[in-house]
Design an enzyme around this catalytic site. Structure first.
Site, PDB file in Angstrom:
ATOM      1  N   LYS A  47       0.807  -1.222   0.000  1.00  0.00           N
ATOM      2  CA  LYS A  47       0.000   0.000   0.000  1.00  0.00           C
ATOM      3  C   LYS A  47       0.838   1.270   0.000  1.00  0.00           C
ATOM      4  O   LYS A  47       0.299   2.354  -0.217  1.00  0.00           O
ATOM      5  CB  LYS A  47      -0.978  -0.011   1.179  1.00  0.00           C
ATOM      6  CG  LYS A  47      -2.007  -1.120   1.096  1.00  0.00           C
ATOM      7  CD  LYS A  47      -2.899  -0.988  -0.132  1.00  0.00           C
ATOM      8  CE  LYS A  47      -3.907  -2.119  -0.197  1.00  0.00           C
ATOM      9  NZ  LYS A  47      -4.810  -2.001  -1.348  1.00  0.00           N
ATOM     10  N   SER A 261      -1.893 -12.553   4.256  1.00  0.00           N
ATOM     11  CA  SER A 261      -2.301 -12.494   2.847  1.00  0.00           C
ATOM     12  C   SER A 261      -1.182 -13.018   1.953  1.00  0.00           C
ATOM     13  O   SER A 261      -1.440 -13.565   0.876  1.00  0.00           O
ATOM     14  CB  SER A 261      -2.710 -11.074   2.444  1.00  0.00           C
ATOM     15  OG  SER A 261      -1.604 -10.212   2.390  1.00  0.00           O
TER      16      SER A 261
HETATM   17  C1  PLP Z   1      -2.081  -7.172   3.715  1.00  0.00           C
HETATM   18  C2  PLP Z   1      -2.726  -7.004   2.377  1.00  0.00           C
HETATM   19  N1  PLP Z   1      -2.581  -7.955   1.477  1.00  0.00           N
HETATM   20  C3  PLP Z   1      -3.180  -7.871   0.270  1.00  0.00           C
HETATM   21  C4  PLP Z   1      -3.971  -6.809  -0.083  1.00  0.00           C
HETATM   22  C5  PLP Z   1      -4.665  -6.808  -1.425  1.00  0.00           C
HETATM   23  O1  PLP Z   1      -4.267  -5.828  -2.299  1.00  0.00           O
HETATM   24  P1  PLP Z   1      -5.304  -5.108  -3.279  1.00  0.00           P
HETATM   25  O2  PLP Z   1      -6.067  -4.102  -2.468  1.00  0.00           O
HETATM   26  O3  PLP Z   1      -4.437  -4.464  -4.291  1.00  0.00           O
HETATM   27  O4  PLP Z   1      -6.234  -6.114  -3.862  1.00  0.00           O
HETATM   28  C6  PLP Z   1      -4.130  -5.799   0.850  1.00  0.00           C
HETATM   29  C7  PLP Z   1      -4.967  -4.662   0.575  1.00  0.00           C
HETATM   30  O5  PLP Z   1      -6.053  -4.661   0.146  1.00  0.00           O
HETATM   31  C8  PLP Z   1      -3.490  -5.876   2.109  1.00  0.00           C
HETATM   32  O6  PLP Z   1      -3.609  -4.922   3.039  1.00  0.00           O
END
Ligand code: PLP
Length: 317
Positions: A47, A261
């Protein structure tokens, strides 16, 4: 390397080989597995890129007039990254978060001088979004970056994250992103559709009813405006348990400490590696750092109770 300010130290993240984590059958077939280590940015997540792109887009549109205040509903990585960029650029910012957001989350934004406004705990992240949108509609001093609807979010991945992957691994065959706002996945898919159309772009999505911190399930009934899934190869569902187990293994066997994630994208990458052609190269996004999840039992917590342990973290995006 010298930079004018910390906000310039965003992106250009490395690919790190983690072949040790491949299933035996894939390793024997000469498949290679790479982590795109996004957790190395100033606030430790992908982010950092998104927040920079959102603020730059507002600036380009002439919306950062003197006297404005940024306003965004988020208690997670985007909040910390927006707060960091806002601090570096001297722009005041308010983050709307549910009243039950954890102390860790509050500190992660207050450390940068951001103001916190609480929305009702029982309304969750949707309540925070509704309150922020209401405030922005009623008071024009507020300017909302709105990562869910702002196309600067997928654009930055199309412009930076994806080309970096292709430059560092021209032989790439598949990439795996997590599904949060859908910005990463959409940007990757748009770039590869143009630049190397045979690259498969998969997303890791929580199983319906499962909470994988940072990710969202489309079955929850909200599809972010920025998500364009028409170019995706497919969505692969993962459980929270599988994500945490994979993230723990990543830290213990390769030294890369990433959050749940990342465990989800790694788990999906390993699944597709089983059926990959010999010699394939698979890249998964290591989205954020693991230290943010320590208090939720991430390192040694009982996996059977992990859903409950991470309850306070479900707004982490
Ligand atoms: C820890 C984490 N992993 C993955 C994502 C996924 O990314 P995106 O928002 O680009 O789908 C996010 C944010 O949404 C996140 O904060």
């Amino acid at each position: 390397m010298r930079y004018e300010r910390i906000t310039d130290v965003v992106g250009a993240t490395p690919l790190v080989a983690v072949d040790a984590l491949l299933p035996d059958v894939a390793r024997a077939a000469g498949v290679h597995l790479w982590a795109k280590v996004e957790l190395l940015g100033p606030t430790g997540s992908i982010k950092d890129r998104t927040a920079k792109a959102l603020i730059d887009a507002l600036d380009r549109d002439g919306r950062l007039r003197p006297g404005v205040r940024l306003l965004e509903p988020t208690s997670g990585n985007t909040g910390a990254a927006l707060a960091m960029h806002a601090a570096a650029r001297g722009i005041p910012i308010t983050l709307v978060m549910p009243a039950n957001a954890t102390e860790e989350r509050r500190h992660a934004v207050r450390a940068f001088g951001a103001e916190i406004l609480e929305s009702p705990a029982e309304e969750g992240s949707n309540g925070a979004v509704a309150l922020a949108r209401r405030m922005a509609a009623e008071d024009s001093t507020y300017v909302m970056p709105d990562q869910y609807a702002n196309r600067a979010n997928p654009d930055v991945h199309e412009r930076t994250t994806a080309p970096e992957i292709l430059a560092d691994c021209p032989e790439v065959d598949a990439v795996v992103a997590g599904l949060g706002t859908g910005g990463t996945a959409t940007g990757l898919a748009r770039f590869f559709a143009r630049a190397k159309p045979n690259v498969a772009v998969w997303v890791a999505e929580p199983m319906p009813g499962e909470k994988v911190t940072g990710l969202r399930s489309l079955a929850d009934g909200f599809t972010p405006e920025v998500l364009d899934d028409t170019l995706l190869t497919g969505r692969i569902l993962v459980s929270n348990r599988e994500s945490i187990v994979a993230a723990r293994e990543l830290a213990r066997r390769t030294g890369i400490l990433a959050g749940p994630s990342t465990g989800a994208t790694l788990a999906v990458a390993r699944r597709i590696a089983r059926d990959a052609a010999p010699g394939s190269n698979i890249v998964f996004i290591a989205c954020d750092a693991g230290w943010k999840y320590f208090s939720a039992g991430f390192v040694e917590g009982d996996l059977d109770n992990m859903d409950d342990a991470l309850e306070g973290d479900v707004f982490w995006w």
